[in-house]
Write a protein that holds these residues in place. Sequence first.
Motif, mmCIF file in Angstrom:
data_model
loop_
_atom_site.group_PDB
_atom_site.id
_atom_site.type_symbol
_atom_site.label_atom_id
_atom_site.label_comp_id
_atom_site.label_asym_id
_atom_site.label_seq_id
_atom_site.Cartn_x
_atom_site.Cartn_y
_atom_site.Cartn_z
ATOM 1 N N ALA A 197 0.812 -1.217 0.000
ATOM 2 C CA ALA A 197 0.000 0.000 0.000
ATOM 3 C C ALA A 197 0.847 1.269 0.000
ATOM 4 C CB ALA A 197 -0.926 0.011 1.213
ATOM 5 N N ALA A 198 0.407 2.249 -0.799
ATOM 6 C CA ALA A 198 1.069 3.555 -0.831
ATOM 7 C C ALA A 198 0.883 4.274 0.501
ATOM 8 C CB ALA A 198 0.506 4.401 -1.973
ATOM 9 N N MET A 199 1.826 5.152 0.788
ATOM 10 C CA MET A 199 1.792 5.952 2.017
ATOM 11 C C MET A 199 2.107 7.408 1.683
ATOM 12 S SD MET A 199 3.691 3.251 4.599
ATOM 13 C CE MET A 199 4.724 2.441 3.368
ATOM 14 N N LEU A 200 1.366 7.943 0.716
ATOM 15 C CA LEU A 200 1.647 9.287 0.215
ATOM 16 C C LEU A 200 0.555 10.294 0.561
ATOM 17 C CD1 LEU A 200 2.963 8.297 -3.341
ATOM 18 C CD2 LEU A 200 4.324 8.861 -1.320
ATOM 19 N N THR A 201 -0.710 9.920 0.374
ATOM 20 C CA THR A 201 -1.812 10.843 0.634
ATOM 21 C C THR A 201 -2.179 10.822 2.119
ATOM 22 O OG1 THR A 201 -3.549 9.201 0.284
ATOM 23 C CG2 THR A 201 -2.723 10.359 -1.674
ATOM 24 N N SER A 202 -3.001 11.772 2.521
ATOM 25 C CA SER A 202 -3.413 11.826 3.922
ATOM 26 C C SER A 202 -4.165 10.564 4.321
ATOM 27 C CB SER A 202 -4.264 13.073 4.171
ATOM 28 O OG SER A 202 -5.372 13.110 3.284
ATOM 29 N N GLY A 203 -5.054 10.087 3.424
ATOM 30 C CA GLY A 203 -5.803 8.872 3.721
ATOM 31 C C GLY A 203 -4.923 7.646 3.803
ATOM 32 N N GLN A 204 -3.959 7.538 2.905
ATOM 33 C CA GLN A 204 -3.058 6.387 2.906
ATOM 34 C C GLN A 204 -2.202 6.359 4.169
ATOM 35 O OE1 GLN A 204 -0.943 7.044 -0.756
ATOM 36 N NE2 GLN A 204 -2.769 6.653 -2.009
ATOM 37 N N ARG A 205 -1.697 7.524 4.575
ATOM 38 C CA ARG A 205 -0.868 7.579 5.785
ATOM 39 C C ARG A 205 -1.695 7.252 7.023
ATOM 40 N NH1 ARG A 205 1.594 11.940 2.912
ATOM 41 N NH2 ARG A 205 0.262 13.470 3.958
ATOM 42 N N SER A 206 -2.937 7.712 7.024
ATOM 43 C CA SER A 206 -3.803 7.423 8.161
ATOM 44 C C SER A 206 -4.058 5.918 8.277
ATOM 45 C CB SER A 206 -5.129 8.172 8.010
ATOM 46 O OG SER A 206 -6.025 7.856 9.057
ATOM 47 N N LEU A 207 -4.326 5.270 7.138
ATOM 48 C CA LEU A 207 -4.558 3.831 7.143
ATOM 49 C C LEU A 207 -3.316 3.054 7.565
ATOM 50 C CD1 LEU A 207 -6.664 3.540 3.857
ATOM 51 C CD2 LEU A 207 -7.482 3.037 6.171
ATOM 52 N N ALA A 208 -2.146 3.617 7.254
ATOM 53 C CA ALA A 208 -0.882 2.964 7.618
ATOM 54 C C ALA A 208 -0.458 3.303 9.039
ATOM 55 C CB ALA A 208 0.215 3.365 6.635
ATOM 56 N N GLY A 209 -1.232 4.146 9.730
ATOM 57 C CA GLY A 209 -0.893 4.522 11.100
ATOM 58 C C GLY A 209 0.245 5.505 11.199
ATOM 59 N N ILE A 210 0.467 6.289 10.128
ATOM 60 C CA ILE A 210 1.537 7.290 10.126
ATOM 61 C C ILE A 210 0.962 8.629 10.570
ATOM 62 C CG2 ILE A 210 3.236 8.495 8.696
ATOM 63 C CD1 ILE A 210 3.209 6.057 6.850
ATOM 64 N N PRO A 211 1.584 9.307 11.522
ATOM 65 C CA PRO A 211 1.069 10.607 11.985
ATOM 66 C C PRO A 211 0.995 11.614 10.847
ATOM 67 C CG PRO A 211 2.779 9.778 13.458
ATOM 68 C CD PRO A 211 2.795 8.895 12.244
ATOM 69 N N HIS A 212 0.007 12.505 10.902
ATOM 70 C CA HIS A 212 -0.121 13.559 9.902
ATOM 71 C C HIS A 212 1.084 14.481 9.946
ATOM 72 C CE1 HIS A 212 -4.105 12.534 8.626
ATOM 73 N NE2 HIS A 212 -4.593 12.634 9.850
ATOM 74 N N GLN A 213 1.475 14.973 8.776
ATOM 75 C CA GLN A 213 2.542 15.960 8.710
ATOM 76 C C GLN A 213 2.034 17.288 9.241
ATOM 77 O OE1 GLN A 213 3.699 15.968 4.603
ATOM 78 N NE2 GLN A 213 4.753 14.010 4.730
ATOM 79 N N ARG A 214 2.946 18.113 9.707
ATOM 80 C CA ARG A 214 2.561 19.387 10.313
ATOM 81 C C ARG A 214 1.741 20.240 9.357
ATOM 82 N NH1 ARG A 214 3.767 22.446 14.573
ATOM 83 N NH2 ARG A 214 5.199 20.843 15.331
ATOM 84 N N SER A 215 2.078 20.207 8.047
ATOM 85 C CA SER A 215 1.378 21.041 7.056
ATOM 86 C C SER A 215 -0.086 20.674 6.937
ATOM 87 C CB SER A 215 2.055 20.930 5.698
ATOM 88 O OG SER A 215 2.004 19.595 5.244
#
Length: 346
Positions: free
Chosen positions: A321-339
């Motif tokens: 799975a990609a981990m580039l968009t906000s939704g993809q990062r959220s699904l991967a459990g990656i914290p949102h970027q500050r921006s």
Amino acid sequence: MSDRPVFVIGCPRSGTTMLQLMLHSHPRMAVPPETRFLVPAYYRRRAWGDLRIDQRRRALAQWIATERSTKFRELKIDKDEFVKQVMDGPGSLGSVIGTAFRMYADRFDKARWGDKRPSYVKQVDMLLRLFPDAQFIHLIRDGRDCVASLKEMPWFTLDSFHAVSTWAEAIDAGGRLKRTLAADTYYELRYEDLTDDPATELKKLCHFLEEDFSPSMVSPREAASVAVPQHKVWHSNTHGEVTRSRIGSWANRLDPWEIELCEHMLGDRLEAMGYELSGAPKPAKEYVATCHKTMQKRKASRMRKHVRDRFNRLREPSPVAAMLTSGQRSLAGIPHQRSELTEPAV
């Protein structure tokens, strides 16, 4: 605002290139010509090894950028910069592939990217593995017009039985997607409705995409010079205004036996999609038998490929799975970027 990837799917010759250009004409969306590296990269994923390792990501990025069959050149993005961004990005197959599309969107200073390939209609499961937040637009056209158009394409070297099967498979796949995917993930649109009243249909489509409608989408011919390669002469109609001139032209482009076969084999599907039958007589038994045999062979081939893929999923060397968009990062459990965080109230 949404940053979800968007895929245009359907039967070949159903108007997907026109829809691609309409989407590309939106100020926030970039949809390139067909690139043909996504599917091969996925099915060869075990060969690339663990993409969390830098040199493995580099090898895949260089293959995408230099392998002639991938048509990466159609994106007109810098190869070295692509490899660099892949090296700096997440270690998953979807992230490497998605980086190419994101860079294409950056060329036009746009926030979202899409991809168009009709055959994706039968590969949505694979696309959702790569891009779990993706949205899908299924463009549907009268199957008789699709069969007539497929017959005339220089790249379609199969017979009318395969053309009939191709449309049936797309409609059946769409039916499964409609039953199983969320309402904000899958959207059906008829070519005839889109060409009859583009503004109304595109407004509804933009609502699905969570985008504001842009009037520029209604007349996408300017985008054709950018997003349709000149060598694709069979897309020449996309360089003009939206037209309905080919709707129903199957009556003059198909032989009588082909009309009979289409309405016999596709009749229920055609009527379910709102298309009227002409009342053609039943086709000869040998034509029906040949068409059934063609459909069964194609189904068996798809099943064999599906089984191989399910087996390969047990032995994947790295995340898919990609981990580039906000939704993809959220699904991967990656914290949102500050921006992406909401600005604090002053």
